[in-house]
Design an enzyme around this catalytic site. Structure first.
Site, mmCIF file in Angstrom:
data_model
loop_
_atom_site.group_PDB
_atom_site.id
_atom_site.type_symbol
_atom_site.label_atom_id
_atom_site.label_comp_id
_atom_site.label_asym_id
_atom_site.label_seq_id
_atom_site.Cartn_x
_atom_site.Cartn_y
_atom_site.Cartn_z
ATOM 1 N N ASN A 13 32.165 52.782 16.113
ATOM 2 C CA ASN A 13 31.234 52.953 17.245
ATOM 3 C C ASN A 13 32.085 53.558 18.370
ATOM 4 O OD1 ASN A 13 29.592 50.487 19.413
ATOM 5 N ND2 ASN A 13 29.167 52.651 19.206
ATOM 6 N N CYS A 73 27.934 46.389 26.152
ATOM 7 C CA CYS A 73 28.405 47.025 24.918
ATOM 8 C C CYS A 73 29.613 46.232 24.415
ATOM 9 C CB CYS A 73 28.796 48.483 25.171
ATOM 10 S SG CYS A 73 29.366 49.294 23.670
ATOM 11 N N GLY A 74 29.426 45.546 23.311
ATOM 12 C CA GLY A 74 30.477 44.669 22.786
ATOM 13 C C GLY A 74 31.698 45.438 22.313
ATOM 14 N N ASN A 147 22.192 42.532 26.581
ATOM 15 C CA ASN A 147 21.227 43.606 26.279
ATOM 16 C C ASN A 147 20.232 43.083 25.234
ATOM 17 O OD1 ASN A 147 23.041 43.574 24.178
ATOM 18 N ND2 ASN A 147 23.380 45.770 24.128
ATOM 19 N N ASN A 180 17.327 47.056 20.755
ATOM 20 C CA ASN A 180 18.270 47.322 19.670
ATOM 21 C C ASN A 180 17.763 46.592 18.425
ATOM 22 O OD1 ASN A 180 20.627 48.720 21.106
ATOM 23 N ND2 ASN A 180 20.304 46.920 22.395
ATOM 24 N N ARG A 198 19.325 51.110 20.412
ATOM 25 C CA ARG A 198 18.524 51.729 21.469
ATOM 26 C C ARG A 198 19.331 52.875 22.091
ATOM 27 N NH1 ARG A 198 17.467 48.261 26.972
ATOM 28 N NH2 ARG A 198 19.729 48.123 26.838
ATOM 29 N N CYS A 206 27.804 47.708 15.809
ATOM 30 C CA CYS A 206 27.319 47.363 17.149
ATOM 31 C C CYS A 206 27.812 45.952 17.468
ATOM 32 C CB CYS A 206 25.788 47.415 17.187
ATOM 33 S SG CYS A 206 25.097 46.927 18.781
ATOM 34 N N GLY A 207 28.663 45.827 18.481
ATOM 35 C CA GLY A 207 29.263 44.527 18.809
ATOM 36 C C GLY A 207 28.240 43.525 19.301
HETATM 37 N N1 LIG Z 1 27.341 49.841 20.779
HETATM 38 C C1 LIG Z 1 27.142 48.749 21.619
HETATM 39 C C2 LIG Z 1 25.818 48.611 22.313
HETATM 40 C C3 LIG Z 1 25.530 49.793 23.232
HETATM 41 C C4 LIG Z 1 24.294 49.636 24.073
HETATM 42 C C5 LIG Z 1 23.031 49.535 23.286
HETATM 43 N N2 LIG Z 1 22.762 50.712 22.506
HETATM 44 C C6 LIG Z 1 21.856 49.247 24.252
HETATM 45 O O1 LIG Z 1 21.074 50.178 24.554
HETATM 46 O O2 LIG Z 1 21.721 48.113 24.686
HETATM 47 C C7 LIG Z 1 27.804 47.477 21.210
HETATM 48 O O3 LIG Z 1 28.857 47.555 20.555
HETATM 49 O O4 LIG Z 1 27.360 46.396 21.603
#
Ligand SMILES: N[C@@H](CCC[C@H](N)C(=O)O)C(=O)O
Length: 266
Positions: A13, A73-74, A147, A180, A198, A206-207
């Site tokens: 990611n 974003c994790g 999020n 998400n 998202r 995705c963390g």
């Molecule tokens: N890739 C991320 C999350 C990034 C934000 C997500 N797409 C959103 O819109 O809330 C992760 O590693 O958490």
């Protein structure tokens, strides 16, 4: 005008990170999209901008590749800790804390929230089991880990057409800030996960999705903390108990650094 950036990733990611703690950097949705574009920009899932903070070591702002600014974003949190050595990060999703353990980085994303208006949903619903279905995907859990996420558990992860169903669920009117979408399969307490993010689509990991899914698995006794969550880009270890912050441990990689040509991107 040129601007220094770092390219990093957490389990594939990937991020363009700009340190604007000393020199401000203005981001518009169009600029975020241009930087994230893999054909004409640098290419990334999220653009990350670091700013000064009064409540933590720094402030992290996050733009998805579609140009929308989001709360948390994790995977980027682990990258920022590796890059800067800080231990506390202010984000729009709350204060994030973490530590570089050497091979891996550990991060606390705070306590998850389960209220329908905290996710948020468009109207009151039981977030343990939303009374909704999209094709064979039904009754997800919904929660916020800074999020918004929905989590579906399925018997056959590979059979789920994520590219088709992900955007449909992301844009459903039940989710006023979009959502998400996590689809997971649990085998012997281990979680395999795919996430339609998202504003970014399918990512290698995705963390926050891994945290949301581990929490959902622990709540429904499908798995016990700490949970190993395996995604296409690699795995994270997630620990959580009710009433406590969720903690995640995993890798972060610095790929290269360079100069953005801002005029060429406009
Ligand atoms: N890739 C991320 C999350 C990034 C934000 C997500 N797409 C959103 O819109 O809330 C992760 O590693 O958490």
């Amino acid at each position: 005008m040129r601007r220094h950036f770092h390219k990093m990733h957490g389990l594939g990611n990937d991020f363009v990170i700009i340190d604007a703690r000393k020199e401000p950097f203005e981001v518009t949705a169009a600029l975020a999209r241009a930087i994230a574009d893999r054909r004409t920009g640098i290419g990334c899932d999220q653009l990350i901008v670091l700013q000064p903070s009064e409540s933590a070591d720094l402030r992290m702002r996050i733009w998805n590749s579609d140009g929308g600014e989001v709360q948390s974003c994790g995977n980027a949190t682990r990258c920022v800790i590796l890059l800067t050595g800080v231990q506390s990060i202010e984000s729009d999703g709350g204060i994030l804390e973490g530590e570089n353990l050497g091979v891996e980085v550990e991060v606390s994303l705070g306590e998850p929230r389960f209220g329908w208006n905290e996710v948020p949903l468009a109207y009151p619903m039981d977030t343990n089991e939303l009374p909704m279905a999209w094709d064979d995907l039904e009754h997800p859990q919904a929660l916020s880990v800074g999020n918004p996420h929905v989590v579906f558990f399925v018997d056959d992860l590979e059979a789920v057409p994520m590219e088709y169903v992900g955007p449909v669920i992301e844009h459903d009117a039940a989710f006023p800030e979009r959502i998400n979408v996590n689809v997971a399969q649990v085998e012997d307490g281990d979680v395999r996960l795919r996430t339609w993010e998202r504003g970014a689509g399918l990512t290698l990991a995705c963390g926050t999705g891994a945290c949301a899914t581990a929490i959902a698995a622990i709540k429904t006794r499908r798995a016990e903390s700490p949970v190993r969550v395996t995604m296409p880009g690699g795995c994270l270890i997630v620990a959580w108990a009710p009433g406590e912050p969720v903690r995640m441990r995993g890798g972060a990689v610095h790929v290269f650094e360079g100069e953005l040509d801002l005029e060429a991107l406009q």
